[in-house]
Design an enzyme around this catalytic site. Structure first.
Site, PDB file in Angstrom:
ATOM      1  N   ASP A  14       8.202  -1.422  -7.609  1.00 46.01           N
ATOM      2  CA  ASP A  14       9.224  -2.447  -7.717  1.00 46.01           C
ATOM      3  C   ASP A  14       9.673  -2.840  -8.984  1.00 46.01           C
ATOM      4  O   ASP A  14       8.826  -3.613  -9.986  1.00 46.01           O
ATOM      5  CB  ASP A  14       9.057  -3.348  -6.822  1.00 46.01           C
ATOM      6  CG  ASP A  14       8.641  -3.122  -5.238  1.00 46.01           C
ATOM      7  OD1 ASP A  14       9.621  -2.565  -4.748  1.00 46.01           O
ATOM      8  OD2 ASP A  14       7.649  -3.591  -4.875  1.00 46.01           O
TER       9      ASP A  14
ATOM     10  N   ASP B 140       4.684   1.570  -3.743  1.00 46.25           N
ATOM     11  CA  ASP B 140       5.750   1.727  -4.326  1.00 46.25           C
ATOM     12  C   ASP B 140       5.786   0.942  -5.711  1.00 46.25           C
ATOM     13  O   ASP B 140       5.052   0.224  -5.819  1.00 46.25           O
ATOM     14  CB  ASP B 140       7.078   1.195  -3.418  1.00 46.25           C
ATOM     15  CG  ASP B 140       7.131   2.029  -2.268  1.00 46.25           C
ATOM     16  OD1 ASP B 140       6.595   3.374  -2.282  1.00 46.25           O
ATOM     17  OD2 ASP B 140       8.008   1.996  -1.334  1.00 46.25           O
TER      18      ASP B 140
END
Length: 212
Positions: free
Chosen positions: A139, A137
C-alpha cells in the site's frame, strides 16, 4: 520523531501516545492490549471534533480493526508514510512487498511528487513488528496536491505492474484520496474518499465536488 505543531496530521500517518484510559469501555479486549503495548495508531478519514484526530487501532489478525479518536495533545510521536521511504535500503527480510519496494522506488522517485509507504509494510518499517507475509499487498500513497492527469496515472500503473506483488497506490488530493488504478481507467467518475464520506466525482481536484 516527536510531534511538531507545524507538521499536519494526515491520513495514513502513524501516531503514538493514546493513553489506555482513553480506550472506550466497550472496545474489544484486544484493543486495550495493543494500546498498552505502545503500538501506533493509524490516522483514518473521518470528521471529528476540533482538537481530535480519527485513528484506527490495528490488531494481530486482519479482522481486528477498531475505530477510535485521539486528542492531538496526546500525540508523543508521529511518523508519516514518506518518512519511511528512507528505511527501504535497510530492509533485510525478503517478503514480496519489500522486494517490490526496492524495485519501484526509482519509478516513484522519478514522478517528482512526495510518496510514502502505508498499510502493513509501513507499519512494519515504522515499528519492527512483523506483520507482513507472503501474500501481502503493498500500500502506497502519492501526494498529488496538483492535478495528476489520467494519462500520467495510466503510465504509472504500467510502470508498476511488474513488481513482485500487487501494489495499491492512492493519490492524495487536497480533497481526499482516489485509487490510482481507478483514476487511470476509462470510468467517467471515480470514488473519492474524503473526511465526510465517499462520493463519485469526475475530477478529484475540484473542491465544488465535495458537496453532497
Amino acid at each position: 520523531m516527536v510531534m511538531n505543531a507545524h507538521l499536519p496530521v494526515q491520513p495514513h500517518d502513524l501516531l503514538w501516545g493514546l493513553p489506555l484510559a482513553a480506550v472506550p469501555a466497550d472496545a474489544p479486549a484486544w484493543v486495550g492490549e495493543v494500546v498498552s503495548m505502545g503500538h501506533p495508531l493509524v490516522v483514518r478519514r473521518a470528521q471529528v471534533d476540533e482538537g481530535y484526530v480519527a485513528v484506527g487501532v490495528r490488531g494481530r489478525s486482519r479482522g481486528q480493526r477498531f475505530a477510535a479518536v485521539m486528542k492531538l495533545s496526546a500525540i508523543t510521536r508521529q511518523v508519516k508514510p514518506e518518512q519511511l521511504v528512507a528505511a527501504v535500503d535497510k530492509v533485510e527480510t525478503d517478503w514480496p512487498a519489500l522486494r517490490a519496494l526496492k524495485q519501484i522506488r526509482p519509478v516513484l522517485d522519478a514522478v517528482g511528487l512526495p510518496w510514502g509507504i502505508a498499510g502493513s509494510a509501513g507499519f512494519e518499517l515504522a515499528t519492527g513488528i512483523k506483520v507482513l507475509h507472503q501474500d501481502s499487498d503493498l500500500d502506497l500513497i502519492l501526494r498529488a496536491d496538483r492535478f495528476f492527469s489520467r494519462v500520467q496515472a495510466a503510465e504509472l500503473v504500467k510502470a508498476l505492474e511488474d513488481a513482485s506483488c500487487r501494489i495499491d497506490l492512492q493519490l492524495q488530493t487536497p480533497f481526499g484520496a482516489v485509487a490510482l488504478r481507478e483514476w487511470a481507467s476509462s470510468a467517467r467518475q471515480v470514488l473519492l474518499k474524503a473526511d465526510d464520506g465517499a462520493r463519485l466525482v469526475s475530477n478529484p481536484w475540484q473542491p465544488q465536488e465535495r458537496a453532497a
